[in-house]
Each structure stands twice: as structure tokens, then as C-alpha cells.
Enzyme design. Sequence first.
Site, PDB file in Angstrom:
ATOM      1  N   GLU A   9       0.834  -1.203   0.000  1.00  0.00           N
ATOM      2  CA  GLU A   9       0.000   0.000   0.000  1.00  0.00           C
ATOM      3  C   GLU A   9       0.869   1.254   0.000  1.00  0.00           C
ATOM      4  OE1 GLU A   9      -3.690   2.079   2.471  1.00  0.00           O
ATOM      5  OE2 GLU A   9      -3.188  -0.009   2.824  1.00  0.00           O
ATOM      6  N   ARG A  57      -7.647   2.309  14.012  1.00  0.00           N
ATOM      7  CA  ARG A  57      -8.464   1.132  13.674  1.00  0.00           C
ATOM      8  C   ARG A  57      -8.428   0.089  14.788  1.00  0.00           C
ATOM      9  NH1 ARG A  57     -11.210   0.608   8.392  1.00  0.00           N
ATOM     10  NH2 ARG A  57     -12.053  -1.488   8.394  1.00  0.00           N
ATOM     11  N   PHE A 114      -5.368  -4.180   9.370  1.00  0.00           N
ATOM     12  CA  PHE A 114      -5.066  -2.763   9.584  1.00  0.00           C
ATOM     13  C   PHE A 114      -5.306  -2.315  11.019  1.00  0.00           C
ATOM     14  CE2 PHE A 114      -5.325   1.823   8.541  1.00  0.00           C
ATOM     15  CZ  PHE A 114      -4.298   1.930   7.627  1.00  0.00           C
ATOM     16  N   THR A 164     -11.494   4.285   7.024  1.00  0.00           N
ATOM     17  CA  THR A 164     -11.770   5.269   8.060  1.00  0.00           C
ATOM     18  C   THR A 164     -11.622   6.684   7.512  1.00  0.00           C
ATOM     19  OG1 THR A 164     -10.799   3.671   9.581  1.00  0.00           O
ATOM     20  CG2 THR A 164     -11.301   5.836  10.456  1.00  0.00           C
ATOM     21  N   ALA A 203      -8.586  -2.172   2.915  1.00  0.00           N
ATOM     22  CA  ALA A 203      -9.765  -2.030   3.773  1.00  0.00           C
ATOM     23  C   ALA A 203     -10.909  -2.954   3.350  1.00  0.00           C
ATOM     24  CB  ALA A 203     -10.251  -0.581   3.805  1.00  0.00           C
ATOM     25  N   GLU A 255     -10.277  -8.941   4.698  1.00  0.00           N
ATOM     26  CA  GLU A 255      -9.650  -8.875   6.023  1.00  0.00           C
ATOM     27  C   GLU A 255     -10.352  -9.667   7.121  1.00  0.00           C
ATOM     28  OE1 GLU A 255      -7.589  -4.554   6.269  1.00  0.00           O
ATOM     29  OE2 GLU A 255      -9.731  -4.555   5.844  1.00  0.00           O
TER      30      GLU A 255
END
Length: 775
Positions: free
Chosen positions: A243, A321, A355, A453, A522, A724
Site C-alpha cells: 500500500e 483502527r 489494519f 476510516t 480495507a 480482512e
Amino acid sequence: MNKHPSIVRSTLHESSKHDSGPKHVAGAAEYIDDIVEPVGTMHAYLALSSRAHAEIGSIDFAAVKAAPGVIGVLTAADVPGENDVSPSHKHDEPIFAEGRVQFWGQPLFAVVAETRDQARRAAHLAKVDYTDLPFATNVRAAQAAGGKLVTEPLKLERGDVAAAMASAPRRVRGSIAIGGQDHFYLEGQIAMAIPGEDEDVTVFASTQHPSEVQLMVAHVLGIPLHSVTVNVRRMGGGFGGKETQGNLFAAVAAMAAKKWRRACKIRPDRDDDMTATGKRHDFVVDYDVGYDDNGKIAAVDAVYAARAGFSSDLSGPVTDRALFHCDNAYWYPAVRARSEPLYTNTVSNTAFRGFGGPQGMMAAERWIEDIAYSLGKDPLEIRKANFYGTDTDNVTPYHQTVEDNIVHRVVEELEASSDYQARRAAILAFNAKNAILKKGIALTPVKFGISFTATWYNQAGALVHVYKDGSIHLSHGGTEMGQGLYIKVAQVLADAFCVGLDDIKIMATTTGKVPNTSATAASSGSDLNGMAAWDAARQIKERLVVHAAKLYQCDEAAVLWVPGGVQAGDQFVPFAELVASAYLNRVQLSAAGFYKTPKIHWDRATGQGHPFYYFAYGASVSEVTIDTLTGEYIVDRVDILHDVGRSLNPAIDIGQVEGGFIQGMGWLTTEELVWDDKGQLRTKAPSTYKIPVASDVPPVFNVKLAEWSVNAEPTIGRSKAVGEPPLMLAMSVVEALSMAVASVADYAIAPRLDTPVTPERVLMGCERLKREARG
């Protein structure tokens, strides 16, 4: 009357094969290292620091420049624009260190040579003069050194914590150390840059975030974004490690390409990749929990301290998170959770599947376990007693109401289908009769919020072209790292146009077609890009309906999309025929689709909002056997029931659940990161860093999707994200190991095993509990 044929059936919600699967088997799937290099391609290699924290006095490049094949050296002084690839606003992550190194393995400079081997060898020839400085490499050391933060902490609070804690009949205080994890993608970090005319440069990067690589390369070169094109066909794994961590490699390749007007490629060895790139954050969570005699939680007060590394990277969002998931599936009447992202002299930690959520959940399961052992109850009983409600007791620590709670049904169904209660009784009997081998079993739930988020990331674009022969060209902003995103979005498009998957050409992701994309992260890849592709199809279909109604002289309402084409009144028109006639009548057959997630908002300053569009749920049961004399253990059986809403592709989703569980099990049991007293990472190769292998897969591994689940929100196909959430199902392995260890002290003492729960920790846990039981 011309009836339509029934030769085309929808592939949405069906198990279609992965589009790259046959290519993987045949060795024909093209990765960056498979691309034919342009004539004259150069190769770059990074020189890494050999100190954890030190001032740089001088660097002697004489031997480097004199080495065979060396074209030149890139340092901070050679950066045309900004010497920074940080994804945060702090601009605290230099490409090359200037004046000071802050972790062992920090890039000092890059050698550019005719071959990779020449560059790699020359990178070790520089003479660097260091003056050592004090350093801290772990959470407790960082706290002892003053607890410098690399980013702003977050606090979530709801209810009167002090009052609830004071009135609680029982109270438990403790801490849990939760280890980090290396991504260990099969394809390491790699980039190739090809210079173009003017300021242009094309970058082939193994990245989950092409638009961020585009931005970083542009800033480093000091050129506008439109001059940088980033292409990504596929990655050999990402898991969050691509990422932000690919930014540096792409920037170095682009700098060299523009400086010497030749293509340049960079690919580190595995040990240098593991040394110089970020990992999952390890946490130490200190907690204080009040509860009653039935195990019902009254209040939670916890601090989530994390090893962030030397720069901010994504540590702010990751530790945020963790707080968002400090509840897992449990209702806390009063709660206060605080993050503490700490500066350490280690590589800057980064995104990893979940995450921060897995660390938050693992801490929650720890105090559930503490409560259960203090009361002499099955931890599952305590879990059920604290589940979120469906009408009340359903407000999260961040003040979002849980409106789609199905955890009760998921857990009840898995408890029954796995025969949990009978197996637990049998295990208790087994442990009573066996002094050496001990068994454990545990059932743990998962509730995982879906959305970025950072609200602005919850958007996606797609570009769809329909050619005049009826074939369809699909581009979108998502990236493929093996998770099956490409095939799922292709299924969405095929279903929208009522054609077969063979009619869809899946194109590589490129910033030149779909701009301003969000990272594929995400768990939102299918949600966002599937809806964007659907929106593009909607626009084209609306034009085709108008055209068909005019051509076949019927009302637009009488034009229906059916398998293989449209039914225009009494006339069936094959898709290819409809498209051909539309072209001749100057109907636009291309569209840019767009989607933004509705309903979400978040105010970080107040710690309140609606950051998640919906929640995904799941549960797992793990059974283990340990050897109390050696600490060795095996995972005997795993049963999983997981919620993906109405699955877009059950085969892909089951694969994601299985893979996520095994990766989570590796994080929690075998994958241990170790830094020595000099600050050097010692677990930087397969010989010292142990990921799960085929023999670690439980011999009995039952994985099912909750086929009855349908997303209450209007997501694409009413599906739910799957990337995830399954990773956290592996918490049941830790809890089962805890039960087995607790059996040596007749289940009267909470084992409190830190993770990863290696055989050493199992053995030490057994010995400690035996001593405590003896008094």
C-alpha cells in the site's frame, strides 16, 4: 416471434474460476520481472544502514563508483523534487537518509549499474562513518525513553468509566503483548520505470495504490501528476505491504530513468526487502476491566501502545483502527480506549491485512479469557453474555449503532454444526486422564467494520468500453494481488450486460485510464470497484435501451435485458447485433463509472461518527493438542462459519476465508519478529522467519459461508467484503492453546500467553502455571 436463446446464464453469485488461475498453473501469468526489458535497461540497488540510530559523518563512494558496471550513485542530493515518500502529511520518510539514520536497514543511497548483480555488489562497498546514538526498538523501551509519539493519538470514550469501574463487583488488570508480522508476499517489492519524452515517465510497480505511487514519483521528480503513468497488471501478494512500501522503489527507479534517460528496474533480495520495509504493528495493550459475577462487562479502560517505527507512515490510521475494533463483538456499557503510536528505531510499520483491527480484537479476547478463568466458566459463555444486542446494548465505543448484528446466529449455528459442547466435554475428560498431552478447544467470534476510516478513500472509478462486435473492455481502479478482485468485477459487468465472462476483457490497472484511485485495501475492493463498473454499465445500457426502443418501435419500458441480449417488445436482439446497430446510429458505447460509499462519516476530534457502512461477521472453532514437556503442538481441527453476505463468487470467497485464517494463524503462532541488541532484524529470511506451510493446515478444516446472509445495505449484489475479516478467525487457535495450557493448573489460572504463541511460549506458560498452582 423471435424468442431469445438461453445460452447465456449469469455468473454473478456463482463459483467462477480465478481469471489468472490457468496462467498461474502454466507459468504464463506476467509479473514485473517477466516483462521484457527495453534495450539498455539499468538496475538499481539500495545500500542500507548498519546502525539503528546514528549520525552520518561521511560516506566514501570511491569503491562504489569504481566497481564494474556502475553507472552512478543516487543520494538525497540527487532528488530533483522532495526527498520524501511518506503517505502522511508529516513528510517524515526520506528516500535516502540525510545526516542521520534512524533504523538498521534505512536506505542511504542507490547504486545504478548495468546489471542487478553489479549494483547489488557495489552497494556494499561504501565506507560510512557513523557516530552512534541511543535507540529503542520495542514498545516498553520506547515508553521508558519518554514515549515519543510519531502521530496524534486517538481516544474513544462512551459512558462514565470511573463510576462503572468503581461499582463493578469484580475487576481485572493486565497486559498483552501482540507480536508483529512480515507480509512475506511471494513477489517482493519491485518497480521498473521507462522514461518518455518531456517530463513523462511510465512506472510498472507492484503496488496496491497506483495513484499514491503516481503522486510520490511526481513529488520526487518535481513534475505534475499527468506526467506519471503507473501500471499494475497483478501482484504476487500484497496483504497491505504494497500500500505504501512500494513508493520508495518506484521513486528510485523513476529518478534513475529520468537522470540517465534509460529504463531502470529495482528489486531487492528477500533479506533486504524484509529489513527495509514495514510490517504489521506489534502492540502492548494495558487494560483494566470491571465485570460482575456472571462475567458481564461493566467497563473497559485500555491503552493500545504500538511500535510505529521511525516515521508516521500509516501508524495513525492503524492505531485508530485498533480502537475501532477494541470491542470485537462485545458491548461495553462504559469504555475508554486510547492509542499510543510510539517512535522506535525500527523500520516504519505499515498496513497489514486487518489494519490494526486484529490487534484490537486480540486484546478484547484476552480480557474475556481473564474473566472466564476467574469465574471458572467456559470462555464461550462469557462471550455470549457480552455480545452486542440487536435492539439495545448496541452502540460502539465510537458511537455508531450496530444495526445488522447477526453474531448470535452465526455463533449458535457453528456451535451446533461443530459439535462444540460434546467435544469440549470430551477434551475435559481427556485432560483429566493425561499428564503429558493436553487438549484445548475454543470458539471465537468476529465482527469487522467495512469502509476506509478516511472517508475520502471510499470512492472508485471504472472505465468501460463496448466495441462494435459486442466485446467489452473493463478497467477500474482496483488492483489484483491474487484475491480475485478482477474476476468479481468482471462477473458484475457480465451480469449487468447479460453476456458471458468470455465477452469481458479485464485490463491492467493504470492511472492513465482511471485517475485518483483509492488503495485496494480495507476489504473494499469489490464493494467500490464493482459498483463503479456497474454504474458505467448502467449508463451504456440506458443509451442502448433508448436506441432499441427507437429501432424496434416499442416503448422503452418494453425493452428488457435478458440472457444474451435484449427483448424489445416481441423481438429478441442479440447483444452484439444491438451494439453494432448502435454504433451505426452514433450511440456512445463508452462510459466512466463512479461510486462513493453512502452514509459514512467520522469526526476524529470527537471520536464519534458512523465510519463503517456495515459489519461482516464470522466465527471459528479450533481444537489443539500440546505436549507439556516440549511445548510443541498441533492444530487438530478447525470449523469456520463466515458471513460474506450474498457471495459474488463462493469459490473465491471460501479461498479467501481459508487463506485469511491460515495467515492469521501464522501471525498468532509461528511468525516471530526478533531484533537483536544492536537493533538489527534477525528474522529476515525463510530460515529464521516461519510462515505457515502446507503441513500446518489443520487435517480437519471445515469452512462454510453463511449462505442465508444478505447484506442489509445495497452493496454490489448484496455481498459483503471478505479480504480482512477472516484473518481474525485465527484467534480461536490462541484461545484453544490457552485452554490446553490452563489445564495444567486445573483451569484456575488465566494463562495470559503473549503472541505469537510459539512452542517456547506454550512450554514456559505450562511451567509458570505449574509453579503458581503449587503456590
